[in-house]
Design a protein around this motif. Structure first.
Motif, PDB file in Angstrom:
ATOM      1  N   TYR A 190      52.757 -44.974 -14.303  1.00  0.00           N
ATOM      2  CA  TYR A 190      51.456 -44.304 -14.310  1.00  0.00           C
ATOM      3  C   TYR A 190      51.637 -42.793 -14.286  1.00  0.00           C
ATOM      4  N   GLU A 230      42.297 -45.822 -12.801  1.00  0.00           N
ATOM      5  CA  GLU A 230      42.064 -46.336 -11.448  1.00  0.00           C
ATOM      6  C   GLU A 230      41.904 -45.206 -10.439  1.00  0.00           C
ATOM      7  N   SER A 259      46.038 -48.963  -2.038  1.00  0.00           N
ATOM      8  CA  SER A 259      45.806 -49.717  -3.263  1.00  0.00           C
ATOM      9  C   SER A 259      44.922 -48.912  -4.212  1.00  0.00           C
ATOM     10  N   TRP A 260      44.649 -49.497  -5.369  1.00  0.00           N
ATOM     11  CA  TRP A 260      43.877 -48.803  -6.404  1.00  0.00           C
ATOM     12  C   TRP A 260      42.740 -49.689  -6.866  1.00  0.00           C
ATOM     13  N   GLU A 261      41.656 -49.083  -7.330  1.00  0.00           N
ATOM     14  CA  GLU A 261      40.507 -49.828  -7.815  1.00  0.00           C
ATOM     15  C   GLU A 261      40.084 -49.276  -9.175  1.00  0.00           C
ATOM     16  N   VAL A 290      42.189 -44.132  -6.377  1.00  0.00           N
ATOM     17  CA  VAL A 290      42.854 -44.549  -5.157  1.00  0.00           C
ATOM     18  C   VAL A 290      41.793 -45.104  -4.212  1.00  0.00           C
ATOM     19  N   SER A 291      42.098 -46.224  -3.553  1.00  0.00           N
ATOM     20  CA  SER A 291      41.149 -46.843  -2.634  1.00  0.00           C
ATOM     21  C   SER A 291      41.065 -46.055  -1.331  1.00  0.00           C
ATOM     22  N   MET A 345      43.073 -40.116  -9.270  1.00  0.00           N
ATOM     23  CA  MET A 345      43.052 -41.181 -10.266  1.00  0.00           C
ATOM     24  C   MET A 345      44.403 -41.269 -10.975  1.00  0.00           C
ATOM     25  N   ARG A 346      44.702 -42.453 -11.495  1.00  0.00           N
ATOM     26  CA  ARG A 346      45.935 -42.647 -12.252  1.00  0.00           C
ATOM     27  C   ARG A 346      45.626 -43.407 -13.535  1.00  0.00           C
TER      28      ARG A 346
END
Length: 232
Positions: A161, A175, A183-185, A177-178, A203-204
């Motif tokens: 990423y 995504e 984790s990622w969303e 970052v949560s 973001m990624r």
């Protein structure tokens, strides 16, 4: 000192052959003694850690199914799938493939067109296997040619990423970052198409996608001039 070996997840290798979201090559599936030709729909969105491939089938349209990378923590070995996350998965699939529209009286506007989302009567799911991505025959035909064209393809199957920078246009599959910072969303809804700025969370974007030989980047059925391709 011996050189360390790398054993990639075979599902990572197989799905890396295609540029999602897309329809995969057709497979013959027998359901209740009747054969069906099915083209699985591969999602580009990775939910959470994105380390478990889920086969998700709408009850009304079995044996058709989506392939979605979810967080393995949502479905621990020997336990049940955490259903609280299914709404998130369906919303992401709607963004990618569109949703079957209903009239005001509750009936549908037109005949169903796969892979648009219709989860009105629930769904069933299972852990995906290599044959859910490509049949054994397709794997024998396609993998050697793909590896010849992409010598680093096996290593490319490990997700890589990059962080979005100010001014980047947010795309489907990017995504956030949560809130737990672990984790990622997926970016969905109004965020897709916006310009990234420092006012948003980190973001990624996945950068290791490899365009396959038989993939079809999907556009919703109401897009001009595009319809799902006939079975291969």
């Amino acid at each position: 000192m011996s050189r360390p070996t790398y054993n990639p997840d075979p599902l990572e290798v197989l799905t890396a052959m295609f540029e999602a979201p897309c329809l995969l090559p057709a497979q013959r599936i027998v359901m209740w003694t009747y054969p069906h030709m099915v083209r699985p729909a591969l999602s580009a969105v990775r939910h959470g850690a994105g380390d478990l491939l889920l086969a998700l089938s709408p009850m009304n349209h079995r044996p058709l199914y989506y392939l979605v990378w979810i967080d393995s923590a949502w479905w621990p070995e020997g336990d049940d799938l955490d259903l609280d996350h299914l709404d998130e998965v369906w919303l992401a699939l709607e963004d990618e493939f569109g949703r079957r529209e209903r009239r005001d009286d509750g009936d549908f506007r037109r005949r169903y067109c796969w892979p648009e989302v219709d989860d009105s009567d629930g769904c069933c799911w299972r852990r995906a296997r290599p044959e859910d991505v490509l049949s054994a025959g397709a794997r024998r035909r396609l993998i050697p040619a793909w590896q010849e064209r992409n010598p680093s393809g096996v290593l490319a199957a490990v997700p890589t990423y990059r962080f979005l920078t100010v001014g980047d246009t947010i795309q489907r599959g990017d995504e956030f970052v949560s809130d737990d910072c672990k984790s990622w969303e997926p970016a969905t809804g109004i965020f897709v198409g916006m310009r990234y700025s420092t006012a948003l969370k980190t973001m990624r974007r996945r950068t290791d996608g490899v365009k396959g030989m038989h993939d079809q980047v999907f556009r919703p059925a109401n897009s001009v001039g595009r319809r799902p391709l006939p079975p291969l």
